[in-house]
Design a protein around this motif. Structure first.
Motif, mmCIF file in Angstrom:
data_model
loop_
_atom_site.group_PDB
_atom_site.id
_atom_site.type_symbol
_atom_site.label_atom_id
_atom_site.label_comp_id
_atom_site.label_asym_id
_atom_site.label_seq_id
_atom_site.Cartn_x
_atom_site.Cartn_y
_atom_site.Cartn_z
ATOM 1 N N PRO A 190 20.149 14.324 11.006
ATOM 2 C CA PRO A 190 19.889 13.016 11.637
ATOM 3 C C PRO A 190 19.400 11.991 10.625
ATOM 4 C CG PRO A 190 19.026 14.790 12.997
ATOM 5 C CD PRO A 190 19.453 15.430 11.702
ATOM 6 N N GLY A 191 19.997 10.837 10.636
ATOM 7 C CA GLY A 191 19.605 9.752 9.745
ATOM 8 C C GLY A 191 20.299 9.768 8.402
ATOM 9 N N ALA A 192 20.977 10.876 8.044
ATOM 10 C CA ALA A 192 21.614 10.959 6.731
ATOM 11 C C ALA A 192 22.838 10.062 6.653
ATOM 12 C CB ALA A 192 21.992 12.404 6.419
ATOM 13 N N LEU A 193 23.657 10.055 7.715
ATOM 14 C CA LEU A 193 24.886 9.273 7.681
ATOM 15 C C LEU A 193 24.616 7.773 7.593
ATOM 16 C CD1 LEU A 193 27.936 8.974 7.802
ATOM 17 C CD2 LEU A 193 27.786 9.118 10.289
ATOM 18 N N PRO A 194 23.743 7.198 8.422
ATOM 19 C CA PRO A 194 23.503 5.753 8.297
ATOM 20 C C PRO A 194 23.054 5.347 6.905
ATOM 21 C CG PRO A 194 22.605 6.572 10.349
ATOM 22 C CD PRO A 194 23.018 7.781 9.559
ATOM 23 N N TRP A 195 22.187 6.188 6.308
ATOM 24 C CA TRP A 195 21.741 5.838 4.958
ATOM 25 C C TRP A 195 22.865 5.997 3.959
ATOM 26 C CZ3 TRP A 195 21.482 8.804 0.469
ATOM 27 C CH2 TRP A 195 20.881 8.164 -0.625
ATOM 28 N N ALA A 196 23.609 7.108 4.014
ATOM 29 C CA ALA A 196 24.681 7.353 3.048
ATOM 30 C C ALA A 196 25.782 6.303 3.156
ATOM 31 C CB ALA A 196 25.261 8.748 3.239
ATOM 32 N N ALA A 197 26.015 5.772 4.363
ATOM 33 C CA ALA A 197 27.062 4.769 4.557
ATOM 34 C C ALA A 197 26.590 3.361 4.232
ATOM 35 C CB ALA A 197 27.581 4.818 5.990
ATOM 36 N N VAL A 253 29.095 13.443 -0.738
ATOM 37 C CA VAL A 253 28.317 12.895 0.378
ATOM 38 C C VAL A 253 28.661 11.424 0.556
ATOM 39 C CG1 VAL A 253 26.002 12.335 1.199
ATOM 40 C CG2 VAL A 253 26.437 14.548 0.151
ATOM 41 N N GLY A 254 28.666 10.671 -0.544
ATOM 42 C CA GLY A 254 28.985 9.250 -0.463
ATOM 43 C C GLY A 254 30.424 8.993 -0.052
ATOM 44 N N THR A 268 31.750 4.044 8.913
ATOM 45 C CA THR A 268 30.534 3.508 9.521
ATOM 46 C C THR A 268 29.798 2.547 8.593
ATOM 47 O OG1 THR A 268 29.327 5.470 8.762
ATOM 48 C CG2 THR A 268 30.217 5.507 11.004
ATOM 49 N N GLY A 269 30.297 2.367 7.381
ATOM 50 C CA GLY A 269 29.664 1.454 6.449
ATOM 51 C C GLY A 269 30.363 0.111 6.417
ATOM 52 N N GLU A 270 30.302 -0.561 5.285
ATOM 53 C CA GLU A 270 30.892 -1.891 5.153
ATOM 54 C C GLU A 270 32.403 -1.843 5.025
ATOM 55 O OE1 GLU A 270 28.967 -3.653 1.826
ATOM 56 O OE2 GLU A 270 27.159 -4.152 2.934
ATOM 57 N N SER A 280 35.772 12.845 13.622
ATOM 58 C CA SER A 280 34.428 13.231 13.171
ATOM 59 C C SER A 280 33.325 12.460 13.867
ATOM 60 C CB SER A 280 34.329 12.991 11.654
ATOM 61 O OG SER A 280 34.307 11.594 11.371
ATOM 62 N N ARG A 281 33.667 11.490 14.725
ATOM 63 C CA ARG A 281 32.652 10.657 15.336
ATOM 64 C C ARG A 281 31.628 11.519 16.068
ATOM 65 N NH1 ARG A 281 31.736 7.251 13.317
ATOM 66 N NH2 ARG A 281 33.510 5.878 13.558
ATOM 67 N N GLY A 282 30.384 11.420 15.632
ATOM 68 C CA GLY A 282 29.304 12.181 16.222
ATOM 69 C C GLY A 282 29.155 13.581 15.667
ATOM 70 N N ARG A 283 30.081 14.023 14.835
ATOM 71 C CA ARG A 283 30.015 15.368 14.244
ATOM 72 C C ARG A 283 30.518 15.304 12.790
ATOM 73 N NH1 ARG A 283 33.125 15.877 19.183
ATOM 74 N NH2 ARG A 283 35.272 15.192 18.791
ATOM 75 N N GLU A 284 30.071 14.285 12.090
ATOM 76 C CA GLU A 284 30.558 14.040 10.734
ATOM 77 C C GLU A 284 30.252 15.196 9.794
ATOM 78 O OE1 GLU A 284 30.047 10.107 12.735
ATOM 79 O OE2 GLU A 284 28.797 11.901 12.477
ATOM 80 N N GLY A 285 29.070 15.774 9.918
ATOM 81 C CA GLY A 285 28.674 16.841 9.010
ATOM 82 C C GLY A 285 29.620 18.020 9.048
ATOM 83 N N LYS A 286 29.836 18.573 10.241
ATOM 84 C CA LYS A 286 30.667 19.777 10.316
ATOM 85 C C LYS A 286 32.146 19.455 10.099
ATOM 86 C CE LYS A 286 31.323 19.981 15.387
ATOM 87 N NZ LYS A 286 31.102 20.842 16.576
ATOM 88 N N THR A 287 32.577 18.242 10.435
ATOM 89 C CA THR A 287 33.979 17.911 10.237
ATOM 90 C C THR A 287 34.332 17.840 8.757
ATOM 91 O OG1 THR A 287 34.019 16.662 12.303
ATOM 92 C CG2 THR A 287 35.788 16.234 10.741
#
Length: 1012
Positions: free
Chosen positions: A345-352, A392-393, A401-403, A614-621
């Motif tokens: 939780p929180g990793a994707l918003p920061w990484a993106a 990761v990036g 989900t980023g710019e 991957s929406r909502g399951r980005e890590g495992k996808t």
């Protein structure tokens, strides 16, 4: 008043006149030189290094304008007179186009100026003056023609049908002429066919006149705009005339009159001054538009991604090579699984986010910086850490989900791969910023790191611009999030999309990360009946560019990229893969080119589906996607390394299974259109589409230019033709990775050059695999030293590879896969070479390991059969044969010497185990063994032979005659090996290489009465 009326009228001339003068002067310059050259020096200007008149009967441009007086001097005077009108035409075209599309007009202006200056470079610095400088300006001129012609076409008003049509025809003819130009140049320079240069010259002259014709079309633009060039016009003088004409009387003092003029001029022209000021500011701002800088930064960072990623497996596999088993370093491959972090939780918003992307990519630059680390293990840790951050990036960026939108990121991903291929093509198949190359092995690491830092800084500081409209039905949409995922499989989309995404990444990596890999799959030897790696690799890059242009074209057509997931398009890709695997030479390469088109075209739709699923399951996808990549990576290695890994027998020589697996992965998301194609329109800024298309065009042209630049300028030449001496060497080169874990091509070249080898057998050379970086071990040596090359069985033949380099023409070659029922598959090359009119059979082979005695026996028997079958033709065998000298059957030594009807290079040398030189029908005069230095784990063995006169053989082939030992002083000096390599472990030698075992070359006398 009288003084005001005497102001001279401005001089003006119609712009059409300027264009006409330029056209006539340019044509006159070239045609005059051609006429004078043919009249005064005809046979001299048609003659070249291959042939002369009558085979060659039409001169090239460079020979006509640059070699002889007076045509050279008259041409240079006339072309100098052309410079003024030429610059004027460039600026006048910018003047007309600047209001319609100011950014593009500036690009066209700059390219036109650089093009004009570079024209002066290749005109006034001829190839006889300085070949490299002449070629540099010529290449720059051709490259600048891309934005000049296509940009000029884009700036032409749509209602100016005549000019547009002529520009389309002329530019098409210009770039179309490049194809036969390249073909005939290769026929002339490589195959040395008399008459080919005449055909090349026609293409070259057509480029010149197409170029002039294109510039002449400006006359239509100028006439339509009624444009005139005026000299002597002044803002103040015009205002002064108007004011004084309306004034009832002269002011009493000159000061008052001047004040009236200045006040009125300022009042009347204030808006104009503001416009001028704004225009200058705008011009300064758009000389290098920020969107262009941003796009180039993104493209370069995509190139860095592929550079760091493709360096991982070669860096870790270094240890596996030394162990010839699983060494533990393979665990570094799991660094690609780091996207699992996105499930936190929180990793994707920061990484993106922008800060996250900057941080992760900055950390990943460690993977470039570790080139300074001398320890292979230290570099492995650095590269593994870089890949953890990088993936990761990259995975966060691919989620959309980023710019950046997913579609934009997908285009960048494909573009980065193409740029990587182009740089490898230009740098002897080594990526110049790989961490296992440095300045001594073809690296430009510092430059690459500086550019990466600048690109990263630009990406972090760029303005947060609102996106441009992307299509007519989405003008009001602002792209920030992806639409909800769409179901298209009964088992859920995330797993099927992950398998497809992993299959795509693996396929791109294994087939398209180096332009000659596809050709290595199809190579069959001499006579050449298919594509050649160092000549036709550019065609692969062009196919890649074309494939990536397809989704860009769909964007403009309003058709969704979902159409690229259509089963029919997948069937096209599958058929292409089948053709590549099943056929050789041009037919197989045709399948490979179409596979390249298919794989590049599906990058956007596959990554789009991956992001949706991957929406909502980005890590495992994304974790699952790269699990697939890792599994396919290992499977592709196991097909040839089956003897060294547990369970390897199940994938032994089964590249077909790996190919089926990767294509089946892509099949999981192939589907019929479901009416939602509009949602899959490429949501990419319009300017990015234009920039991407331009970069793809430039990459295509640069690939051709790099190929032409790397072509040898003269055919290979033996070192000692007067003495009829052949020096032949055998070297096991450990996959082109030296003991420090760096590329060893240049280190190998130095020793081969110093030993002046005419024939070289290299073993462990099949580098067209992911684990070795998809490289070509022969490029540096063949280009810089001049050799004919046979790269042997390709990667789909499941061997470790062998190579034959020859200074003599290769008449015919056959690739053999030696019997290997228990162990690894062994390769061999049987080649017939033309040695001053005498046909000699050269055999290069790599036998099996000590653990498989049956394999060695069968392989030795087959090699003996090959050598015996060529009797009484002379033979030179250069091979890796695991046996002791004089070992009796079933060991290979006795089988090969007796059954093959050959002699050992020195049967008294008891200190050998794997490398052997055998010969027949030649006089041996020397034998030397050189220590490996830091290049590999095996020595270089060299045998020196003298070829008997045509029609004769050795007059005395007895043991006594063959072992008439000699001191070097008793032989002519051209039989001597280099003195610099005398030394031992305590010192001496060159770069760690010295004569060892005997600590001197062994020399032998030629029997008296021999005909040599």
């Amino acid at each position: 008043m009288a003084s005001a009326k005497t102001v001279p009228k401005p001089f003006s001339v119609k712009a059409t006149t300027v264009a006409t003068v330029h056209t006539y002067l340019a044509n006159t310059a070239f045609l005059t030189a051609l006429a004078l050259g043919c009249l005064l020096h005809y046979k001299r200007i048609v003659k070249n290094e291959v042939a002369g008149y009558p085979d060659e009967w039409f001169p090239s441009v460079s020979a006509t304008i640059g070699d002889w007086y007076p045509e050279r001097n008259i041409f240079q005077i006339l072309i100098a007179l052309t410079a003024g009108p030429r610059f004027a035409v460039v600026f006048l075209q910018y003047y007309l186009a600047r209001t319609k599309n100011s950014k593009l007009a500036v690009v066209v202006l700059i390219s036109g100026l650089v093009r004009t200056v570079s024209c002066g470079g290749w005109v006034y610095i001829t190839s006889s003056d300085d070949h490299d400088v002449h070629d540099f300006f010529m290449v720059t001129y051709i490259v600048c023609n891309i934005p000049w012609m296509f940009g000029g076409l884009a700036c032409t008003p749509s209602d100016n049908h005549t000019a547009r049509r002529r520009r389309q025809l002329v530019s098409g003819a210009f770039f179309g002429s490049l194809v036969p130009l390249v073909y005939f140049f290769i026929q002339h320079k490589v195959h040395r066919i008399p008459g080919a240069y005449t055909r090349y010259a026609f293409c070259e002259w057509s480029l010149i006149f197409c170029d002039i014709a294109y510039d002449s079309i400006a006359e239509i633009d100028f006439r339509r705009a009624e444009l005139e060039v005026a000299l002597g016009v002044s803002l103040r003088s015009t205002a002064t005339d108007e004011i004084l004409a309306q004034a009832p009387a002269m002011p009493e003092t000159p000061t008052e009159a001047q004040a009236i003029v200045e006040d009125n001029a300022e009042a009347d022209n204030q808006p104009a001054r503001q416009d001028v000021s704004h225009s200058w500011a705008s011009t300064l701002a758009i000389i290098v538009p920020r969107p262009l800088v941003a796009f180039l930064s993104d493209a370069y960072l995509a190139y860095v991604f592929w550079s760091i990623y493709t360096s991982l497996v070669p860096t870790l596999f270094y240890f596996s090579i030394w162990e010839l088993a699983i060494a533990g370093s393979e665990i570094a491959l799991l660094s690609c699984l780091s996207p699992v972090i996105l499930g936190i939780p929180g990793a994707l918003p920061w990484a993106a986010s922008r800060d996250g992307q900057t941080t992760l990519r900055a950390l990943s630059l460690v993977g470039l910086a570790v080139y300074v680390v001398n320890s292979p293990l230290g570099r492995l840790f650095g590269v593994a850490f870089a890949n953890i951050c990088l993936f990761v990036g990259q995975a966060a960026e691919w989620t959309g989900t980023g710019e950046k939108s997913v579609e934009y990121s997908a285009i960048l991903t494909g573009l980065g791969l193409i740029i990587s291929s182009v740089t490898k093509l230009a740098n002897h198949t080594n990526n110049p910023i790989w961490p296992f190359v440095n300045e001594n092995s073809g690296g430009y690491n510092k430059t690459g790191i500086v550019l990466a830092c600048l690109a990263l800084y630009e990406a972090h500081t760029r303005p947060r611009l609102q996106e441009e409209p992307t299509s007519s039905n989405a003008k009001q949409a602002k792209r920030t999030r992806l639409p909800a995922s769409r179901e298209f499989g009964p088992s859920g989309t995330w797993l099927t999309a992950a398998v497809a995404g992993g299959s795509l990444v693996y396929s791109l990596h294994t087939f398209l990360s180096e332009s000659s890999t596809l050709i290595a799959w199809l190579w069959t030897g001499y006579p050449i009946t298919g594509p050649v790696p160092h000549l036709h690799g550019a065609m692969t890059i062009i196919a890649q560019c074309f494939g990536l242009l397809i989704p860009l074209a769909l964007k403009g057509s309003g058709i969704g990229v979902d159409v690229l997931l259509h089963p029919v398009w997948f069937a096209y890709g599958t058929a292409s893969a089948y053709t590549l695997y099943s056929y050789k030479n041009w037919v197989g390469y045709f399948g490979g080119l179409n596979l390249a088109i298919y794989l590049m075209s599906v990058i956007p739709p596959v990554l789009l589906e991956l992001a949706r699923a991957s929406r909502g399951r980005e890590g495992k996808t994304f974790f699952s996607a790269f699990v697939v990549v890792c599994m396919l990576d290992l499977a592709s290695v196991w097909t040839v390394a089956y003897a060294f890994v547990p369970g390897g027998a199940y994938l032994r020589e089964r590249t077909d299974l790996v190919l089926i697996a990767q294509m089946s992965g892509l099949a999981l998301i192939a589907r019929w259109p479901n009416g939602q194609g509009a949602s899959s329109l490429l949501n990419t800024p319009l300017h990015a589409k234009r920039y991407a298309s331009a970069v793809l065009a430039i990459c295509s042209v640069l690939s051709v230019i790099a190929t032409l630049y790397r072509l040898p300028t003269e055919p290979p030449r033996p070192y000692r033709p007067a003495s009829r001496i052949i020096r032949a060497g055998i070297w096991t080169v450990h996959f082109g990775i030296d003991n420090a874990g760096r590329d060893s091509q240049r280190g190998m070249r130095h020793l081969i050059h110093d030993m002046e080898l005419d024939i070289v057998g290299l073993l462990e050379t099949d580098l067209h695999r992911i684990v070795y970086g998809n490289r070509d071990l022969t490029r540096v040596i063949a280009e810089q030293e001049g050799y004919y090359v046979d790269i042997g069985p390709g990667p789909n033949q499941h061997t470790w590879g062998c190579v034959l380099l020859s200074k003599f023409p290769i008449v015919n070659s056959t690739h053999h896969l030696l019997p290997s029922p228990e162990g690894e598959l062994a390769p061999a090359i049987e080649a017939i070479i033309d040695v001053w009119g005498t046909l000699v059979t050269a055999v290069v082979a790599h036998n099996g390991q000590e653990e498989t005695p049956l394999d060695r026996e069968l392989q030795a028997t087959e090699l003996a059969r090959i050598m015996s079958a060529s009797y009484p033709r002379p033979v030179i065998f250069l091979g890796y044969v695991v046996t002791k000298p004089h070992a009796a059957r079933p060991s290979p030594y006795e089988i090969m010497v007796q059954d093959g009807q050959v002699h050992d290079i020195d049967q008294e040398d008891e200190d050998r185990w794997c490398e052997y030189i055998f010969y027949r029908g030649l006089y041996r005069t020397s034998y030397s063994r050189l220590s490996r230095g830091s290049i590999t784990d095996t020595e270089l063995q060299v045998g020196q032979f003298v070829v008997p006169r045509i029609g004769s053989g050795p007059i005395n082939d007895t043991v006594e005659a063959r072992y008439l030992r000699s001191f070097k002083e008793d032989l002519p000096t051209d039989h001597w090996f280099p003195m610099e390599y005398y030394g031992d472990e305590a010192g001496g030698g060159v770069n760690g290489h010295f004569y060892h075992v005997f600590y001197t070359p062994l020399y032998y006398k030629i029997p008296e009465g021999s005909e040599v």
